[in-house]
Design a protein around this motif. Structure first.
Motif, mmCIF file in Angstrom:
data_model
loop_
_atom_site.group_PDB
_atom_site.id
_atom_site.type_symbol
_atom_site.label_atom_id
_atom_site.label_comp_id
_atom_site.label_asym_id
_atom_site.label_seq_id
_atom_site.Cartn_x
_atom_site.Cartn_y
_atom_site.Cartn_z
ATOM 1 N N HIS A 106 -6.773 0.517 7.126
ATOM 2 C CA HIS A 106 -7.922 -0.181 6.800
ATOM 3 C C HIS A 106 -8.715 -0.586 5.495
ATOM 4 C CE1 HIS A 106 -8.979 0.562 11.050
ATOM 5 N NE2 HIS A 106 -8.657 2.023 10.967
ATOM 6 N N GLY A 107 -7.934 0.385 4.611
ATOM 7 C CA GLY A 107 -8.730 0.079 3.289
ATOM 8 C C GLY A 107 -7.876 -0.956 2.500
ATOM 9 N N LEU A 144 -12.448 14.141 3.683
ATOM 10 C CA LEU A 144 -10.889 14.278 4.157
ATOM 11 C C LEU A 144 -10.955 13.098 5.413
ATOM 12 C CD1 LEU A 144 -7.937 15.408 4.657
ATOM 13 C CD2 LEU A 144 -8.850 17.284 5.909
ATOM 14 N N ALA A 145 -11.988 13.387 6.342
ATOM 15 C CA ALA A 145 -11.997 12.206 7.471
ATOM 16 C C ALA A 145 -12.141 10.760 6.903
ATOM 17 C CB ALA A 145 -13.115 12.420 8.372
ATOM 18 N N PHE A 146 -13.007 10.610 5.897
ATOM 19 C CA PHE A 146 -12.914 9.387 5.140
ATOM 20 C C PHE A 146 -11.652 8.784 4.540
ATOM 21 C CE2 PHE A 146 -13.618 6.335 1.681
ATOM 22 C CZ PHE A 146 -14.270 5.454 2.142
ATOM 23 N N ASP A 147 -10.948 9.781 3.940
ATOM 24 C CA ASP A 147 -9.710 9.461 3.363
ATOM 25 C C ASP A 147 -8.615 9.060 4.470
ATOM 26 O OD1 ASP A 147 -10.735 9.609 0.699
ATOM 27 O OD2 ASP A 147 -9.662 11.631 0.460
ATOM 28 N N ASP A 148 -8.687 9.912 5.576
ATOM 29 C CA ASP A 148 -7.733 9.652 6.662
ATOM 30 C C ASP A 148 -8.135 8.393 7.244
ATOM 31 O OD1 ASP A 148 -6.712 11.781 6.018
ATOM 32 O OD2 ASP A 148 -7.385 12.952 7.954
ATOM 33 N N ILE A 149 -9.260 7.917 7.460
ATOM 34 C CA ILE A 149 -9.639 6.493 8.243
ATOM 35 C C ILE A 149 -9.379 5.463 7.102
ATOM 36 C CG2 ILE A 149 -11.491 5.023 8.800
ATOM 37 C CD1 ILE A 149 -13.020 7.710 9.778
ATOM 38 N N TRP A 150 -9.565 5.437 5.814
ATOM 39 C CA TRP A 150 -9.237 4.540 4.692
ATOM 40 C C TRP A 150 -7.849 4.412 4.559
ATOM 41 C CZ3 TRP A 150 -12.423 0.953 3.162
ATOM 42 C CH2 TRP A 150 -12.203 0.265 1.847
ATOM 43 N N ASN A 151 -7.104 5.355 4.710
ATOM 44 C CA ASN A 151 -5.514 5.451 4.580
ATOM 45 C C ASN A 151 -4.668 5.627 5.596
ATOM 46 O OD1 ASN A 151 -5.986 5.142 1.415
ATOM 47 N ND2 ASN A 151 -6.661 7.478 1.566
ATOM 48 N N ASN A 152 -5.544 5.038 6.750
ATOM 49 C CA ASN A 152 -4.854 4.981 8.107
ATOM 50 C C ASN A 152 -3.309 4.212 8.051
ATOM 51 O OD1 ASN A 152 -4.089 4.126 10.823
ATOM 52 N ND2 ASN A 152 -5.761 5.001 11.326
ATOM 53 N N SER A 153 -2.235 4.977 7.794
ATOM 54 C CA SER A 153 -0.710 4.043 7.791
ATOM 55 C C SER A 153 -0.728 3.136 8.893
ATOM 56 C CB SER A 153 0.107 5.272 7.715
ATOM 57 O OG SER A 153 0.219 5.845 9.099
ATOM 58 N N GLU A 154 -1.454 3.119 10.051
ATOM 59 C CA GLU A 154 -0.922 1.939 11.055
ATOM 60 C C GLU A 154 -1.915 0.785 10.951
ATOM 61 O OE1 GLU A 154 -0.587 3.848 15.175
ATOM 62 O OE2 GLU A 154 -0.148 5.702 14.365
ATOM 63 N N TRP A 155 -3.310 1.111 10.874
ATOM 64 C CA TRP A 155 -3.859 -0.139 10.685
ATOM 65 C C TRP A 155 -4.415 -0.233 9.305
ATOM 66 C CZ3 TRP A 155 -5.349 -2.543 14.741
ATOM 67 C CH2 TRP A 155 -5.024 -2.014 16.144
ATOM 68 N N VAL A 179 -6.825 -3.488 4.257
ATOM 69 C CA VAL A 179 -7.495 -4.838 4.899
ATOM 70 C C VAL A 179 -8.770 -5.098 4.269
ATOM 71 C CG1 VAL A 179 -8.441 -5.433 7.291
ATOM 72 C CG2 VAL A 179 -6.158 -4.598 6.951
ATOM 73 N N TRP A 180 -9.666 -4.054 4.316
ATOM 74 C CA TRP A 180 -10.901 -4.365 3.933
ATOM 75 C C TRP A 180 -10.979 -4.910 2.328
ATOM 76 C CZ3 TRP A 180 -15.579 -4.465 6.397
ATOM 77 C CH2 TRP A 180 -15.771 -4.090 7.525
ATOM 78 N N THR A 181 -10.189 -4.278 1.391
ATOM 79 C CA THR A 181 -10.015 -4.764 0.079
ATOM 80 C C THR A 181 -9.514 -6.294 0.241
ATOM 81 O OG1 THR A 181 -9.210 -2.471 -0.549
ATOM 82 C CG2 THR A 181 -8.824 -4.330 -2.110
ATOM 83 N N LYS A 182 -8.598 -6.599 0.840
ATOM 84 C CA LYS A 182 -8.161 -7.973 0.868
ATOM 85 C C LYS A 182 -9.240 -8.844 1.414
ATOM 86 C CE LYS A 182 -3.769 -7.663 -0.498
ATOM 87 N NZ LYS A 182 -3.598 -6.243 -0.684
ATOM 88 N N LEU A 183 -10.058 -8.577 2.692
ATOM 89 C CA LEU A 183 -11.250 -9.212 2.941
ATOM 90 C C LEU A 183 -12.306 -9.531 1.827
ATOM 91 C CD1 LEU A 183 -12.420 -10.538 5.384
ATOM 92 C CD2 LEU A 183 -13.583 -8.245 5.761
ATOM 93 N N PHE A 184 -12.409 -8.337 0.968
ATOM 94 C CA PHE A 184 -13.566 -8.524 -0.118
ATOM 95 C C PHE A 184 -12.867 -9.360 -1.058
ATOM 96 C CE2 PHE A 184 -15.129 -6.930 -4.163
ATOM 97 C CZ PHE A 184 -16.742 -7.223 -4.002
ATOM 98 N N GLN A 185 -11.516 -9.362 -1.240
ATOM 99 C CA GLN A 185 -10.953 -10.390 -2.110
ATOM 100 C C GLN A 185 -11.061 -11.729 -1.696
ATOM 101 O OE1 GLN A 185 -6.857 -9.648 -2.785
ATOM 102 N NE2 GLN A 185 -7.124 -7.902 -4.130
ATOM 103 N N THR A 186 -10.994 -12.043 -0.418
ATOM 104 C CA THR A 186 -11.288 -13.690 0.176
ATOM 105 C C THR A 186 -12.602 -13.920 -0.129
ATOM 106 O OG1 THR A 186 -9.471 -12.989 1.885
ATOM 107 C CG2 THR A 186 -11.250 -14.961 2.343
ATOM 108 N N ILE A 187 -13.579 -12.979 -0.022
ATOM 109 C CA ILE A 187 -15.012 -13.510 -0.250
ATOM 110 C C ILE A 187 -15.287 -13.737 -1.758
ATOM 111 C CG2 ILE A 187 -17.346 -12.649 -0.002
ATOM 112 C CD1 ILE A 187 -16.423 -10.847 2.109
ATOM 113 N N VAL A 188 -14.766 -12.833 -2.452
ATOM 114 C CA VAL A 188 -14.943 -12.915 -4.022
ATOM 115 C C VAL A 188 -13.953 -14.391 -4.505
ATOM 116 C CG1 VAL A 188 -14.225 -12.281 -6.294
ATOM 117 C CG2 VAL A 188 -15.204 -10.548 -4.502
#
Length: 447
Positions: free
Chosen positions: A243-244, A230-241, A246-255
């Motif tokens: 994170h999920g 639950l904590a990981f889901d809340d961090i990953w799906n943080n509506s304000e930041w 942002v990190w997905t888009k960052l990985f897309q940039t690297i790919v």
């Protein structure tokens, strides 16, 4: 002391004429370059109208934007009713959550409310008839019982009076807007609000020790899900930041950078053999391929991205294609020039044994060019990680697009700072890895 006669002097002048009979260019070349540089600098100052540009620039915005990168604000609004009641309201997505009770807001026995903006040196006291702003060592009452707010006494320099409101600028700490029926306060805090858990999370506003205890050994908050999950889901799906995302888009940039560079290298490698004059003795084919490389790399990666987003729609495919086309031209030119500068003796020696063309290339050319080619490819890959961020802003996907969206709002500068820091970290990591690999391949020591 040695004396040189006329004959000896003439002999020396004849032997070293470049020192005794210098041309005009040799004598005054440095001075001419200095004068040309100075004239060009003056022309640039006139052409860009730099004095006017610097005079009219909004330098104060630099401080505002930088402060917003490392801070956030809370905006309580106090609405004064006709019966003298004071209703406190917060924006819909307040960093304090749905039911805030901040300790910097105090209800006084007389019905007024005091808000501490920055300790006791800057504060605002809101009552039914007046609002008292304390800052810079003075307290300034503002009457709000008449048709328009009125400052009692002299108006300080940090306070501006308009027709229907009074604005008090309290510097980095925030500001206060006072009108007859409402007082709006902007209070600024250092840091990034709710970076781990947003206001909708079950762990929001809980102390770190309590959060750790719940994750490690506490009872399940949701019966069908562990607290760790639950904590990981809340961090990953943080509506304000986000994170999920942002990190997905960052990985897309690297790919995007990796795929575009890899495909460009694989395409440029065989074409470079056909473009190199000493490998393929066909001048027409050499020139066609070299002009083809020039065309691909002369069109900027950003322009290719614009073309491909029109053709395939926005997304990482367009970004990878833009990098692929640019790198085919760039690496094709670098590879072909590298092939034209190889030592032909190993190749001729192997060819003299009657070996097939494939074996001649394998043992006579490849050992000379592979370290150079890999080094050049790694450098381009490292550069394309940065380039992929830029082309993402025009719709080619990746974190560049998300960064541009955050900047367009002109309000989420802390999110911009977060993404910029991530991009810098990725660039530093790839730069270090690329340098280490290049030095290892070239047999040199990294510094």
């Amino acid at each position: 002391m040695t004396v040189i006669d006329a004959n000896r002097m003439h002999e020396i002048e004849t032997r070293y004429p470049e020192y005794f009979h210098r041309s005009f260019r040799q004598r005054f070349g440095g001075l001419m370059i200095l004068i040309a540089t100075l004239l060009y600098s003056l022309y640039a100052v006139w052409f860009f109208d730099l004095p006017k540009l610097f005079a009219e620039a909004h330098w104060e915005r630099v401080g505002i934007y930088l402060s917003q990168w490392v801070s956030y604000d809370v905006q309580p609004e106090f609405r004064i009713g006709d019966d003298g009641s004071i209703d406190i309201r917060y924006p819909r997505f307040s960093p304090l959550g749905d039911n805030p009770h901040p300790d910097w807001l105090v209800n006084n026995p007389d019905g007024s409310i005091t808000v501490s903006i920055s300790g006791t040196s800057r504060s605002v006291t809101v009552s039914r008839s007046e609002t008292i702003v304390t800052a810079h060592g003075v307290s300034v009452p503002v009457e709000v019982s008449s048709g328009a707010p009125k400052v009692v006494g002299p108006v300080p320099g940090w306070m501006t009076v308009y027709d229907d409101n009074v604005l008090a600028d309290l510097g980095f700490a925030g500001n206060v807007s006072i009108s007859v029926d409402r007082v709006k306060i902007r209070k600024r805090f250092i840091g990034w609000a709710n970076f781990i858990f947003d206001t909708q999370s079950s762990f929001f506003d809980k102390p770190v020790g309590e959060v750790v205890s719940l994750i490690v050994s506490g009872p399940r908050i949701k019966p069908d899900q562990s607290n760790l999950s639950l904590a990981f889901d809340d961090i990953w799906n943080n509506s304000e930041w986000q994170h999920g995302d942002v990190w997905t888009k960052l990985f897309q940039t690297i790919v995007m950078a990796f795929l575009g560079t890899l495909l460009g290298a694989l395409t440029a490698f065989p074409l470079a053999f056909l473009a190199a004059r000493n490998i393929t003795p066909n001048r027409l084919l050499n020139q066609i391929l070299k002009r083809f490389f020039d065309f691909l790399r002369s069109v900027d990666m950003l322009i290719w991205a614009l073309f491909l987003t029109r053709a395939f729609g926005p997304g990482p495919l367009a970004g990878s294609g833009a990098i692929f086309l640019t790198e085919t031209g760039t690496l094709g030119k670098l590879y072909s020039e590298g092939l034209e500068n190889i030592d032909n003796k190993p190749r001729e020696g192997i060819k003299s044994t009657g070996a097939q063309t494939v074996l001649v290339h394998r043992y006579g050319i490849m050992p000379q060019i592979v370290p150079v080619f890999v080094s050049q490819t790694l450098y381009q890959w490292e550069s394309n990680v940065r380039g992929a961020t830029i082309i993402g802003a025009v719709g080619a996907g990746g974190i560049g697009l998300k960064l541009w969206e955050a900047m367009r709002t002109n309000a989420n500068w802390e999110n911009v700072a977060y993404m910029v820091i991530l991009i810098l970290i990725v660039v530093f990591i790839f730069d270090a890895a690329s340098n280490a690999l290049r030095h290892r391949l070239m047999g040199t020591k990294a510094h």
